[in-house]
Design an enzyme around this catalytic site. Structure first.
Site, PDB file in Angstrom:
ATOM      1  N   CYS A 201       0.884  -1.265  -0.037  1.00 29.00           N
ATOM      2  CA  CYS A 201      -0.097  -0.020  -0.099  1.00 29.00           C
ATOM      3  C   CYS A 201       0.729   1.401   0.062  1.00 29.00           C
ATOM      4  CB  CYS A 201      -1.053  -0.021   1.319  1.00 29.00           C
ATOM      5  SG  CYS A 201      -2.340   1.052   1.001  1.00 29.00           S
TER       6      CYS A 201
ATOM      7  N   HIS B 222      -3.707  -4.968  -0.726  1.00 31.57           N
ATOM      8  CA  HIS B 222      -3.509  -5.681   0.661  1.00 31.57           C
ATOM      9  C   HIS B 222      -3.285  -7.166   0.483  1.00 31.57           C
ATOM     10  CE1 HIS B 222      -3.417  -1.929   3.188  1.00 31.57           C
ATOM     11  NE2 HIS B 222      -4.172  -1.501   2.172  1.00 31.57           N
TER      12      HIS B 222
ATOM     13  N   GLU C 140      -2.428  -9.128   2.813  1.00 30.64           N
ATOM     14  CA  GLU C 140      -2.914  -9.606   4.109  1.00 30.64           C
ATOM     15  C   GLU C 140      -4.318  -9.645   4.310  1.00 30.64           C
ATOM     16  OE1 GLU C 140      -2.518  -5.203   4.666  1.00 30.64           O
ATOM     17  OE2 GLU C 140      -1.714  -6.537   3.533  1.00 30.64           O
TER      18      GLU C 140
END
Length: 208
Positions: free
Chosen positions: A85, A190, A192
């Site tokens: 990001c 992202h 994650e």
């Protein structure tokens, strides 16, 4: 293998930490720190980033020697680094969020606000979006083109050298959502927060 997730007070990075630890299991030692010696001795580094371009750059600069250590790790020693990001956005020369701010300058380019085309596109760009893989990238091994990843951002990285772009996403225009330049990797989305495919990208980075 030692992997450092750089903790420089840039917001909540618990989901990044948890995802890397889930993938690493007991095979990889994951450190979460801004300790310069631990970063230097790492095999790989992860640079997360939440908030504005300026706030993240300011937070990096607030830790004495951190930017120099990251430059040494990435540019001089050419060890693998993954920016996530705003971590990716800081690769740029300049960012224009809040005010003009100097970035790390690892990949020449700028970070500008996404053109919402007179409010046709909502900002921030939040949610799942399809990615278009435009060149073979080590972190996309086993990831099919047109896969969906999770985004939260209002600004986009525009690199001068388009050959570093490994994937784009269509939101207002073709936004850069992944780059690869030698040992430097970055995702605007992202991983994650991108379910199993995101964990696969993390696994690919750890396997470099």
């Amino acid at each position: 293998m030692n992997v450092t997730i750089v903790d420089y007070n840039s917001g909540n990075i618990s989901s990044v930490i948890n995802s890397f630890k889930e993938v690493a299991k007991d095979k990889v030692n994951i450190e979460v720190t801004s300790d310069l010696n631990k970063i230097r001795s790492s095999d790989k580094v992860v640079l997360p980033g939440q908030g504005s371009f300026k706030s993240c750059v300011d937070a990096l600069n607030a830790i004495n020697g951190l930017v120099e250590t990251l430059n040494e790790f990435t540019v001089t020693n050419k060890k693998p680094l993954l920016g996530i990001c705003v971590g990716l956005q800081m690769f740029a020369d300049l960012g224009y969020e809040e005010t003009e701010t100097k970035g790390l300058g690892w990949i020449s380019g700028k970070v500008s606000k996404i053109d919402n085309q007179n409010n046709k596109f909502k900002l921030p760009h939040i949610g799942w979006n399809e990615i278009n893989i435009v060149k073979e990238s080590k972190i996309f091994e086993g990831i099919k083109n047109k896969s969906h990843m999770y985004f939260v951002h209002s600004y986009e990285f525009i690199p001068d050298d388009k050959s570093v772009i490994s994937a784009t996403t269509d939101y207002s225009s073709n936004i850069v959502c992944s780059v690869e330049k030698e040992n430097i990797f970055g995702t605007q989305f992202h991983p994650e927060k991108s379910d199993k495919l995101g964990l696969k990208i993390i696994e690919n980075f750890l396997n470099l």
